[in-house]
Design a protein around this motif. Structure first.
Motif, PDB file in Angstrom:
ATOM      1  N   ALA A   1      24.566   2.276  93.306  1.00 36.94           N
ATOM      2  CA  ALA A   1      23.957   1.057  93.172  1.00 36.94           C
ATOM      3  C   ALA A   1      22.495   1.177  93.772  1.00 36.94           C
ATOM      4  O   ALA A   1      21.615   0.379  93.730  1.00 36.94           O
ATOM      5  CB  ALA A   1      24.902   0.067  93.609  1.00 36.94           C
ATOM      6  N   ASP A   2      22.433   2.224  94.945  1.00 32.63           N
ATOM      7  CA  ASP A   2      21.264   2.241  95.914  1.00 32.63           C
ATOM      8  C   ASP A   2      20.362   3.479  95.496  1.00 32.63           C
ATOM      9  O   ASP A   2      19.630   3.696  96.084  1.00 32.63           O
ATOM     10  CB  ASP A   2      21.737   2.267  97.118  1.00 32.63           C
ATOM     11  N   PHE A   3      20.828   4.051  94.519  1.00 34.43           N
ATOM     12  CA  PHE A   3      19.948   5.277  93.916  1.00 34.43           C
ATOM     13  C   PHE A   3      19.059   4.949  92.861  1.00 34.43           C
ATOM     14  O   PHE A   3      19.324   4.504  91.851  1.00 34.43           O
ATOM     15  CB  PHE A   3      20.970   6.402  93.237  1.00 34.43           C
ATOM     16  N   ASP A   4      17.875   5.022  93.324  1.00 39.16           N
ATOM     17  CA  ASP A   4      16.853   4.683  92.306  1.00 39.16           C
ATOM     18  C   ASP A   4      15.636   5.669  92.357  1.00 39.16           C
ATOM     19  O   ASP A   4      15.613   6.535  92.937  1.00 39.16           O
ATOM     20  CB  ASP A   4      16.222   3.234  92.810  1.00 39.16           C
ATOM     21  N   ASN A   5      14.659   5.404  91.588  1.00 39.21           N
ATOM     22  CA  ASN A   5      13.320   6.309  91.470  1.00 39.21           C
ATOM     23  C   ASN A   5      13.711   7.650  91.327  1.00 39.21           C
ATOM     24  O   ASN A   5      13.180   8.570  92.027  1.00 39.21           O
ATOM     25  CB  ASN A   5      12.637   6.321  92.850  1.00 39.21           C
ATOM     26  N   PHE A   6      14.432   7.594  90.158  1.00 42.65           N
ATOM     27  CA  PHE A   6      14.940   8.909  89.681  1.00 42.65           C
ATOM     28  C   PHE A   6      14.554   9.430  88.192  1.00 42.65           C
ATOM     29  O   PHE A   6      14.379   8.169  87.387  1.00 42.65           O
ATOM     30  CB  PHE A   6      16.352   9.234  89.839  1.00 42.65           C
ATOM     31  N   THR A   7      14.520  10.666  87.684  1.00 44.43           N
ATOM     32  CA  THR A   7      14.369  11.037  86.338  1.00 44.43           C
ATOM     33  C   THR A   7      15.863  11.414  86.054  1.00 44.43           C
ATOM     34  O   THR A   7      16.492  12.367  86.540  1.00 44.43           O
ATOM     35  CB  THR A   7      13.337  12.020  86.294  1.00 44.43           C
TER      36      THR A   7
ATOM     37  N   VAL B   1      23.259   6.671  79.468  1.00 43.97           N
ATOM     38  CA  VAL B   1      21.946   6.079  79.353  1.00 43.97           C
ATOM     39  C   VAL B   1      22.325   4.537  79.278  1.00 43.97           C
ATOM     40  O   VAL B   1      21.802   3.890  80.122  1.00 43.97           O
ATOM     41  CB  VAL B   1      20.978   6.288  78.311  1.00 43.97           C
ATOM     42  N   THR B   2      23.168   4.182  78.546  1.00 44.70           N
ATOM     43  CA  THR B   2      23.771   2.700  78.433  1.00 44.70           C
ATOM     44  C   THR B   2      24.196   2.397  79.610  1.00 44.70           C
ATOM     45  O   THR B   2      23.957   1.203  80.220  1.00 44.70           O
ATOM     46  CB  THR B   2      24.540   2.620  77.420  1.00 44.70           C
ATOM     47  N   HIS B   3      25.185   3.172  80.466  1.00 42.05           N
ATOM     48  CA  HIS B   3      25.719   2.871  81.623  1.00 42.05           C
ATOM     49  C   HIS B   3      24.580   2.554  82.695  1.00 42.05           C
ATOM     50  O   HIS B   3      24.711   1.682  83.469  1.00 42.05           O
ATOM     51  CB  HIS B   3      26.780   3.843  82.106  1.00 42.05           C
ATOM     52  N   LEU B   4      23.576   3.510  82.800  1.00 44.57           N
ATOM     53  CA  LEU B   4      22.733   3.397  83.754  1.00 44.57           C
ATOM     54  C   LEU B   4      21.744   2.166  83.522  1.00 44.57           C
ATOM     55  O   LEU B   4      21.418   1.450  84.455  1.00 44.57           O
ATOM     56  CB  LEU B   4      21.826   4.577  83.731  1.00 44.57           C
TER      57      LEU B   4
ATOM     58  N   SER C   1      22.869  -0.367  82.183  1.00 48.86           N
ATOM     59  CA  SER C   1      23.744  -1.996  82.486  1.00 48.86           C
ATOM     60  C   SER C   1      23.495  -2.229  84.061  1.00 48.86           C
ATOM     61  O   SER C   1      23.704  -3.178  84.252  1.00 48.86           O
ATOM     62  CB  SER C   1      25.140  -1.621  82.054  1.00 48.86           C
ATOM     63  N   MET C   2      23.302  -1.126  84.693  1.00 48.65           N
ATOM     64  CA  MET C   2      22.975  -1.484  86.192  1.00 48.65           C
ATOM     65  C   MET C   2      21.538  -1.586  86.633  1.00 48.65           C
ATOM     66  O   MET C   2      21.305  -1.534  87.842  1.00 48.65           O
ATOM     67  CB  MET C   2      23.613   0.011  86.891  1.00 48.65           C
ATOM     68  N   ASN C   3      20.781  -2.055  85.773  1.00 49.82           N
ATOM     69  CA  ASN C   3      19.406  -2.148  85.718  1.00 49.82           C
ATOM     70  C   ASN C   3      18.616  -1.231  86.282  1.00 49.82           C
ATOM     71  O   ASN C   3      17.670  -1.450  87.055  1.00 49.82           O
ATOM     72  CB  ASN C   3      19.375  -3.644  86.661  1.00 49.82           C
ATOM     73  N   LYS C   4      18.886  -0.062  86.137  1.00 51.86           N
ATOM     74  CA  LYS C   4      18.064   1.035  86.533  1.00 51.86           C
ATOM     75  C   LYS C   4      17.084   1.494  85.569  1.00 51.86           C
ATOM     76  O   LYS C   4      17.170   1.287  84.391  1.00 51.86           O
ATOM     77  CB  LYS C   4      19.065   2.453  86.552  1.00 51.86           C
ATOM     78  N   GLU C   5      15.824   1.634  86.234  1.00 50.05           N
ATOM     79  CA  GLU C   5      14.632   2.018  85.401  1.00 50.05           C
ATOM     80  C   GLU C   5      14.422   3.590  85.751  1.00 50.05           C
ATOM     81  O   GLU C   5      14.383   3.838  86.992  1.00 50.05           O
ATOM     82  CB  GLU C   5      13.444   1.347  85.854  1.00 50.05           C
ATOM     83  N   PHE C   6      14.368   4.298  84.693  1.00 43.40           N
ATOM     84  CA  PHE C   6      14.229   5.659  84.920  1.00 43.40           C
ATOM     85  C   PHE C   6      13.549   6.290  83.664  1.00 43.40           C
ATOM     86  O   PHE C   6      13.718   5.855  82.532  1.00 43.40           O
ATOM     87  CB  PHE C   6      15.492   6.354  85.045  1.00 43.40           C
ATOM     88  N   GLU C   7      12.896   7.508  83.540  1.00 43.27           N
ATOM     89  CA  GLU C   7      12.580   8.416  82.473  1.00 43.27           C
ATOM     90  C   GLU C   7      13.619   9.373  82.194  1.00 43.27           C
ATOM     91  O   GLU C   7      14.408   9.614  83.098  1.00 43.27           O
ATOM     92  CB  GLU C   7      11.237   9.032  83.059  1.00 43.27           C
ATOM     93  N   HIS C   8      13.642   9.454  80.946  1.00 43.90           N
ATOM     94  CA  HIS C   8      14.938  10.260  80.289  1.00 43.90           C
ATOM     95  C   HIS C   8      14.186  11.645  79.773  1.00 43.90           C
ATOM     96  O   HIS C   8      13.578  11.529  78.606  1.00 43.90           O
ATOM     97  CB  HIS C   8      15.463   9.481  79.437  1.00 43.90           C
ATOM     98  N   ILE C   9      14.472  12.580  80.397  1.00 44.28           N
ATOM     99  CA  ILE C   9      14.044  14.066  79.792  1.00 44.28           C
ATOM    100  C   ILE C   9      15.263  14.624  79.020  1.00 44.28           C
ATOM    101  O   ILE C   9      16.458  14.995  79.851  1.00 44.28           O
ATOM    102  CB  ILE C   9      13.215  15.146  80.730  1.00 44.28           C
ATOM    103  N   GLN C  10      15.273  14.706  77.794  1.00 45.65           N
ATOM    104  CA  GLN C  10      16.401  14.950  77.000  1.00 45.65           C
ATOM    105  C   GLN C  10      16.396  16.297  76.300  1.00 45.65           C
ATOM    106  O   GLN C  10      15.349  16.746  75.555  1.00 45.65           O
ATOM    107  CB  GLN C  10      16.707  14.172  75.999  1.00 45.65           C
ATOM    108  N   PHE C  11      17.358  17.150  76.445  1.00 46.10           N
ATOM    109  CA  PHE C  11      17.355  18.699  75.651  1.00 46.10           C
ATOM    110  C   PHE C  11      18.515  18.658  74.937  1.00 46.10           C
ATOM    111  O   PHE C  11      19.337  17.955  74.952  1.00 46.10           O
ATOM    112  CB  PHE C  11      17.618  19.685  76.867  1.00 46.10           C
TER     113      PHE C  11
END
Length: 332
Positions: free
Chosen positions: A235-241, A253-256, A258-268
């Motif tokens: 809940a307190d973990f922010d500013n991540f990729t 991605v859906t779970h994050l 749903s917690m209103n997290k904003e992040f960039e997603h680098i997918q391999f």
């Protein structure tokens, strides 16, 4: 891409027929399946990847480890070593495969081994560890040289095998009729609040045989993220990729989100082996969040305290205690 897959439909029919003939030859004992003196549980799927085999293996371990001496056997996908190898925590994922290493890290008290030749792998396990009374085969539903005591077939809620077709047009490894070999069918990655009416609809689509049990499971994400040294509240973990190298990152991605997290997603791609170029690119990110399967591949290359993963587990819906009773009653 989808149009090209449709053009390859004749090859799908040919491939499916070849697999059906192979299965028939095993069924009439032209090809031999070997049995063993202790129970063997096979966990696999008809679809290619992303059905939640690793969390299911870990659920089986948690369910049975207090009463039984367990080993897991995987092929060790994309490993650089050959033959039979027992996994230890000091191994690199490139040596043993990411999923077997994850099993050993999470359950250091059990025996974990890799061998593409499952017959040889089981024989080595029994020779080296005569105390074993259960072996879990990871991703072995199509591996017919071993006759399992119990076969568990996984299919995902959003991608049931009944809605798919054989490779290369679809993503099935064999025709849907192969599901008849399963003793237990588990629909994975279901919503936590899956309604009884939806379960009934899925049951009608899958049409399990009278000898098959059907269960539904969901993925539970931890409230914490960790790097094996420290824990932080998600809940307190922010500013991540977010960085993923798994078959289907959509649920995470859906779970994050749903917690209103904003992040960039680098997918391999699934089981991606991170190159020096990848590592240099990821090193420029301030904080990274990933899955544990990706973490075991990255941690030896990206030596940084800014790399975290979110633990997950699978849980059977609306059937408290059923799995343990079913396995104990069926196998022991």
């Amino acid at each position: 891409m989808k149009f090209l897959r449709y053009l390859l439909f004749p090859f799908s029919v040919l491939y499916g027929c070849i697999m059906s003939i192979r299965n028939f030859l095993y069924r009439v004992n032209v090809f031999q399946s070997r049995s063993y003196p202790i129970p063997i549980i096979c966990v696999g799927n008809l679809n290619t990847g992303g059905t939640g085999k690793s969390p299911m293996i870990e659920l089986l371990i948690k369910t049975l480890q207090n009463k039984h001496r367990i080993a897991t056997l995987s092929r060790g996908y994309k490993r650089t070593t050959d033959g039979f190898l027992e996994v230890h925590p000091h191994h690199l994922s490139s040596e043993v495969g990411d999923e077997p290493l994850q099993f050993k890290i999470n359950f250091p008290e059990i025996t974990v081994a890799v061998d593409a030749n499952r017959q040889r792998g089981i024989s080595e396990l029994l020779k080296n560890h005569p105390e074993l009374d259960l072996i879990l085969l990871d991703d072995a539903f199509q591996h017919r040289k071993v006759k399992p005591s119990l076969s568990i077939l996984l299919t995902t809620f959003n991608d049931l095998y009944t809605r798919d077709f054989v490779l290369p047009t679809g993503n099935l490894r064999e025709f849907q009729t192969g599901a008849s070999r399963a003793d237990l069918i588990i629909v994975t990655k279901c919503p936590h609040n899956l309604a009884a009416e939806q379960q009934i609809r899925i049951q009608k689509q899958l049409k399990p045989r009278t000898y098959q049990n059907l269960l539904f499971s969901t993925i539970l994400y931890s409230e914490f993220v960790t790097n094996e040294i420290e824990y932080e509240k998600l809940a307190d973990f922010d500013n991540f990729t977010l960085v993923t190298g798994i078959a289907n990152p959509k649920p995470l991605v859906t779970h994050l989100k749903s917690m209103n997290k904003e992040f960039e997603h680098i997918q391999f791609a699934d089981h991606h082996e991170f190159s020096e170029t990848d590592v240099k690119m990821l090193q420029r990110e301030s904080v990274l969040l990933t899955t544990q399967k990706d973490y075991v591949r990255l941690k030896s290359k990206l030596k940084s305290s800014k790399l975290f993963y979110i633990p997950i587990e699978t849980q059977i819906l609306n059937q408290t205690g059923f799995l343990e009773k079913y396995l104990e009653g069926t196998l022991f």
